[in-house]
Structures are given as C-alpha cells and as structure tokens.
Design a protein around this motif. Sequence first.
Motif, mmCIF file in Angstrom:
data_model
loop_
_atom_site.group_PDB
_atom_site.id
_atom_site.type_symbol
_atom_site.label_atom_id
_atom_site.label_comp_id
_atom_site.label_asym_id
_atom_site.label_seq_id
_atom_site.Cartn_x
_atom_site.Cartn_y
_atom_site.Cartn_z
ATOM 1 N N LEU A 59 2.063 42.404 86.542
ATOM 2 C CA LEU A 59 1.690 43.227 85.391
ATOM 3 C C LEU A 59 0.187 43.198 85.128
ATOM 4 N N ALA A 60 -0.437 42.053 85.299
ATOM 5 C CA ALA A 60 -1.867 41.960 85.013
ATOM 6 C C ALA A 60 -2.707 42.578 86.126
ATOM 7 N N MET A 61 -2.312 42.390 87.352
ATOM 8 C CA MET A 61 -3.178 42.720 88.479
ATOM 9 C C MET A 61 -2.806 44.007 89.216
ATOM 10 N N LEU A 62 -1.586 44.494 89.039
ATOM 11 C CA LEU A 62 -1.165 45.646 89.845
ATOM 12 C C LEU A 62 -0.867 46.899 89.020
ATOM 13 N N ARG A 63 -1.096 46.831 87.722
ATOM 14 C CA ARG A 63 -0.939 48.059 86.952
ATOM 15 C C ARG A 63 -2.241 48.855 87.004
ATOM 16 N N HIS A 64 -2.118 50.156 86.801
ATOM 17 C CA HIS A 64 -3.286 51.029 86.763
ATOM 18 C C HIS A 64 -3.754 51.186 85.323
ATOM 19 N N GLU A 65 -4.942 51.735 85.199
ATOM 20 C CA GLU A 65 -5.570 51.857 83.879
ATOM 21 C C GLU A 65 -4.645 52.485 82.835
ATOM 22 N N ARG A 66 -3.999 53.604 83.207
ATOM 23 C CA ARG A 66 -3.180 54.323 82.228
ATOM 24 C C ARG A 66 -1.933 53.537 81.805
ATOM 25 N N GLU A 67 -1.630 52.465 82.523
ATOM 26 C CA GLU A 67 -0.450 51.663 82.173
ATOM 27 C C GLU A 67 -0.771 50.510 81.225
ATOM 28 N N PHE A 68 -2.069 50.291 80.967
ATOM 29 C CA PHE A 68 -2.437 49.223 80.032
ATOM 30 C C PHE A 68 -2.312 49.721 78.599
ATOM 31 N N ARG A 69 -1.835 48.820 77.726
ATOM 32 C CA ARG A 69 -1.500 49.205 76.352
ATOM 33 C C ARG A 69 -2.426 48.570 75.306
ATOM 34 N N ASN A 70 -3.590 48.058 75.747
ATOM 35 C CA ASN A 70 -4.502 47.409 74.805
ATOM 36 C C ASN A 70 -5.308 48.422 74.004
ATOM 37 N N VAL A 71 -5.771 47.969 72.840
ATOM 38 C CA VAL A 71 -6.665 48.809 72.036
ATOM 39 C C VAL A 71 -8.040 48.859 72.713
ATOM 40 N N GLN A 72 -8.785 49.903 72.383
ATOM 41 C CA GLN A 72 -10.096 50.076 73.032
ATOM 42 C C GLN A 72 -11.127 49.054 72.558
ATOM 43 N N LEU A 73 -10.893 48.458 71.392
ATOM 44 C CA LEU A 73 -11.818 47.440 70.887
ATOM 45 C C LEU A 73 -12.080 46.337 71.916
ATOM 46 N N VAL A 74 -10.993 45.847 72.528
ATOM 47 C CA VAL A 74 -11.137 44.664 73.382
ATOM 48 C C VAL A 74 -11.757 44.976 74.742
ATOM 49 N N GLU A 75 -11.738 46.234 75.156
ATOM 50 C CA GLU A 75 -12.280 46.567 76.473
ATOM 51 C C GLU A 75 -13.773 46.883 76.420
ATOM 52 N N GLN A 76 -14.324 47.080 75.222
ATOM 53 C CA GLN A 76 -15.732 47.464 75.131
ATOM 54 C C GLN A 76 -16.627 46.387 75.739
ATOM 55 N N PRO A 77 -17.726 46.820 76.389
ATOM 56 C CA PRO A 77 -18.633 45.841 76.994
ATOM 57 C C PRO A 77 -19.202 44.948 75.897
ATOM 58 N N ARG A 78 -19.559 43.743 76.277
ATOM 59 C CA ARG A 78 -20.119 42.871 75.255
ATOM 60 C C ARG A 78 -21.514 43.380 74.917
ATOM 61 N N GLY A 79 -21.822 43.428 73.641
ATOM 62 C CA GLY A 79 -23.178 43.752 73.220
ATOM 63 C C GLY A 79 -23.927 42.452 73.104
ATOM 64 N N ASP A 80 -24.759 42.315 72.060
ATOM 65 C CA ASP A 80 -25.404 41.013 71.885
ATOM 66 C C ASP A 80 -24.419 40.071 71.187
ATOM 67 N N PHE A 81 -24.889 38.870 70.897
ATOM 68 C CA PHE A 81 -23.985 37.849 70.366
ATOM 69 C C PHE A 81 -23.391 38.266 69.004
ATOM 70 N N ALA A 82 -24.190 38.956 68.197
ATOM 71 C CA ALA A 82 -23.691 39.405 66.892
ATOM 72 C C ALA A 82 -22.536 40.394 67.065
ATOM 73 N N HIS A 83 -22.646 41.276 68.065
ATOM 74 C CA HIS A 83 -21.549 42.207 68.345
ATOM 75 C C HIS A 83 -20.262 41.425 68.650
ATOM 76 N N GLU A 84 -20.422 40.375 69.446
ATOM 77 C CA GLU A 84 -19.227 39.624 69.831
ATOM 78 C C GLU A 84 -18.613 38.928 68.621
ATOM 79 N N MET A 85 -19.457 38.415 67.739
ATOM 80 C CA MET A 85 -18.920 37.739 66.557
ATOM 81 C C MET A 85 -18.260 38.744 65.610
ATOM 82 N N ALA A 86 -18.806 39.953 65.530
ATOM 83 C CA ALA A 86 -18.173 40.992 64.713
ATOM 84 C C ALA A 86 -16.794 41.327 65.290
ATOM 85 N N ARG A 87 -16.746 41.520 66.601
ATOM 86 C CA ARG A 87 -15.466 41.848 67.244
ATOM 87 C C ARG A 87 -14.477 40.700 67.106
ATOM 88 N N LEU A 88 -14.957 39.468 67.327
ATOM 89 C CA LEU A 88 -14.056 38.309 67.259
ATOM 90 C C LEU A 88 -13.527 38.116 65.847
#
Lengths: 172, 254
Positions: B73-102
């Motif tokens: 499930l983790a390694m062989l599904r394609h992008e469209r099969e993942f059910r996560n919110v877009q928040l968690v996939e966003q690239p990390r910004g600076d440290f403050a961005h990460e603390m806001a997201r966390l």
Amino acid sequence: MLDPDLVARVEQDMRAVPDPEIPVITIDDLGVIRRVETADVDGHPGMRVTITPTYSGCPAMHAMADAVVEAGRAHGIPVEVVTRLSPAWTTDWMSEQGRARLRRFGIAPPTGERAHAAPPGPVPVGLQLRVVTCPQCGSDDTEEVARFGSTACKALRRCRTCREPFDEFKTI
Amino acid sequence: MTEQHHVDYLLGLGDDALIYAQRLGEWLTHAPQIEEDMALGNVALDLVGQARALLTHAGEVEGADPVRDEDDLAMLRHEREFRNVQLVEQPRGDFAHEMARLLWFSTYQRELYTAVLTSTDETLAGVAAKAVKEVDYHRDHATQWVLRLGDGTQESHDRMQAALVAVHPYVAELGEDHDAARWAAEHRVGVLPSSLTDAVNAYVVGVLEQATLAMPDAPRWHARGGRAGVHSEVMGYLLAEMQHLHRSHPGASW
C-alpha cells in the motif's frame, strides 16, 4: 504436551530478553510482555506470547519479538508472537527493578507526570511542575534540553548541579 | 463484502501519517539545531509507526487476494490512490512553516485519535490509544516553538506570522467531510472531520493569542481533493523519492 518445567524455563528466558536500545533493562522490566501461554503453533505444541508495543514506530520492538521467538527455538519450541495494541502501553507498567536499573545506567526513570508546556497565564516563580532527579548526582535541579532524545522513548536533560547531561525516560 | 468506505477511511488516516513522516524526515541534518533534527525525526518515526498499523489494517479490511500489506500500500500505489490531505504533502518551507503545519496537524490528530478511542473498529481504537499519547508530545513541541518564535524577536514574530498565512489555506481540508468519513461516522468506526474543527481551532487560537500572533484571515481559496486522490504537483515528486527503492528492487529485504 510440553514439559511444564521447560515451559517455565523458556518463559524466564523470554522475560530476560534485553531491550536492544537500553540493554540494562529487560522486556519484562518494560512491561511489554502481557501474557505467555502454551498454545498450538502451526499444528505443533508451542507457546504464544502476547506483547504490547511501547511506541508505534519503535524499531526495537521487532528485535524484541525476534529474540522472544529465538528463546523458544533454542529449546525446540515454536513460538507465536501476538501484538496487542489495547490497552496501550504506558510507562506505569515499568517494574521498580527496571526503574532502579535505568537510574544506575544514567537514565532518569519516568516520573509518572507528563512534561507539558506551562499552562496559559502567569506562572508562579519557583513552582516546579515536575521534578526529574539527576541520575548522576541526585540533584533535583535539572532542566530540559530537548523533549525528543536519542530514541523515541527518551528526552534529553541537563543537571544544573553537576552540569552533566542525561537522558530521561519519557512518561507516556 | 468489502466496505470500500471503511478501507478509504483507514487509508486517509494512514496516508496522512505516512506522507507527513516522509516530509518531516527531510529535516534530518537541515533543522536549525541538532536537537530539532532528532525531534522531527522522532515525530516522523511515531507517524511511520501509526501509518504501518493503519495501512496493515486497511489491507486486511480490504481483503484483496492476495491481501495487500503495508509495503504494497505504501510503495506500490499510484498518486491518485493516496488519500492524504494536501497539507502533509507540501514541501517544507522554513522552520516556522513546519511548526505552523505541525501545530495544526498534531492538534487535528489529537482530536481525531481521541474521538476514535471508542471506535467499533477495535484495531483502529487500539492504534488511537497508542497514538494519542504520541501526538500529545508532537502538539506540545509545536506549541512551544510557536510561542517562542511568535513571542520572540520582531524577525521571528514576522516570520512565524508569515508561515501561518502560508499554511492556512491547507488547513480547512482537514475538517472537510467526505463519503468515506460519512460512512465511518454512521457506523461509529470514525468521526466526521467537521466535528473536530471547533476543538482544533480553539486550541490553535489559544496558542496564537499567547504567542502574540494573529489567526490569518479566511483564505481566498483552500486546498481540497486529497481524500479523493487529487493532489498537488509536488506529490508525484514526493512519491518518486519515497517509492523508487522499493520499486527498483521488488521484494528486496535485509
């Protein structure tokens, strides 16, 4: 039918399996083993061991489960390890012996109270929310350096009296 | 008969944890101090643990022949099969961005896991009982940093505030209801995401007030679609990195 004496001996070996990250304590000290019983394992008389993992992602859990299976195999007994999630593991299950061993090894055992940010509003000066004793010198005057330490279960602290850093086993 | 909504609900929870763990892992050797490398690595490790249990269970509930395990499930599904919110996939910004997201994500996870402690799905309830204590530490960690940065220097305050504004459009998706969640709530397996929103907001607002920060104005757009497999452009790159080893060497182990 397995010889009860042998089963008892194997159970002792299983409970004595050391934690691979903190080898001074055993998985029995941690309270990870919830139940040991004789059971049919793939059609052979064997043993079933129920364990409750400490942290969801703790890599040491696999090593512990393997060591438990190996303890049985050494006596020719097939072992099945069953993972039980509920009730969730808590540091309250850690034995007194385990706590003493941790302290001797230089790790402050869990205090029973969770570390938390100061409550909102003014914080009275001098009121300590939680006392963690330095395992080196016994002083209560210690401070947190980092909430997350070298393994999932530990935080990093420093003693203001002897100036030594030390690990604290986090209360969960 | 397989209840696809049940599978999708579990995948949503598991994929959130998995994908965020992947992003957090990128901080190793990049955080402002070595303690933060370890802290974010530890948070990621907890999330990987949650994801493993949730994906394993999703595979069992799905009951395909052969059963798809956590790796499948983790390694062989394609992008469209993942059910996560877009928040968690966003690239990390600076440290403050990460603390806001966390801060937002761990607050959401804490409310979520607390709510599913009484799930009729016993495995999910068990995972939640374990995870709720872990995410409590994550939330506390983010809280302390947001307080320190917000109520720190003018520079740290401004950058923390800017981070909140940047992350905010991705937060609403955490509280959006979808078919799988409606099914889960109806069968007391899970809860409606919208039922968690007030508690999440109350906590975050409390932290921001104490940190002398302002809750950003309602964003003019917000991310949506992750639970249906619609992701942002970055998701493909993330998966390529996360999955390439497994796909290049099928069945490899050590």
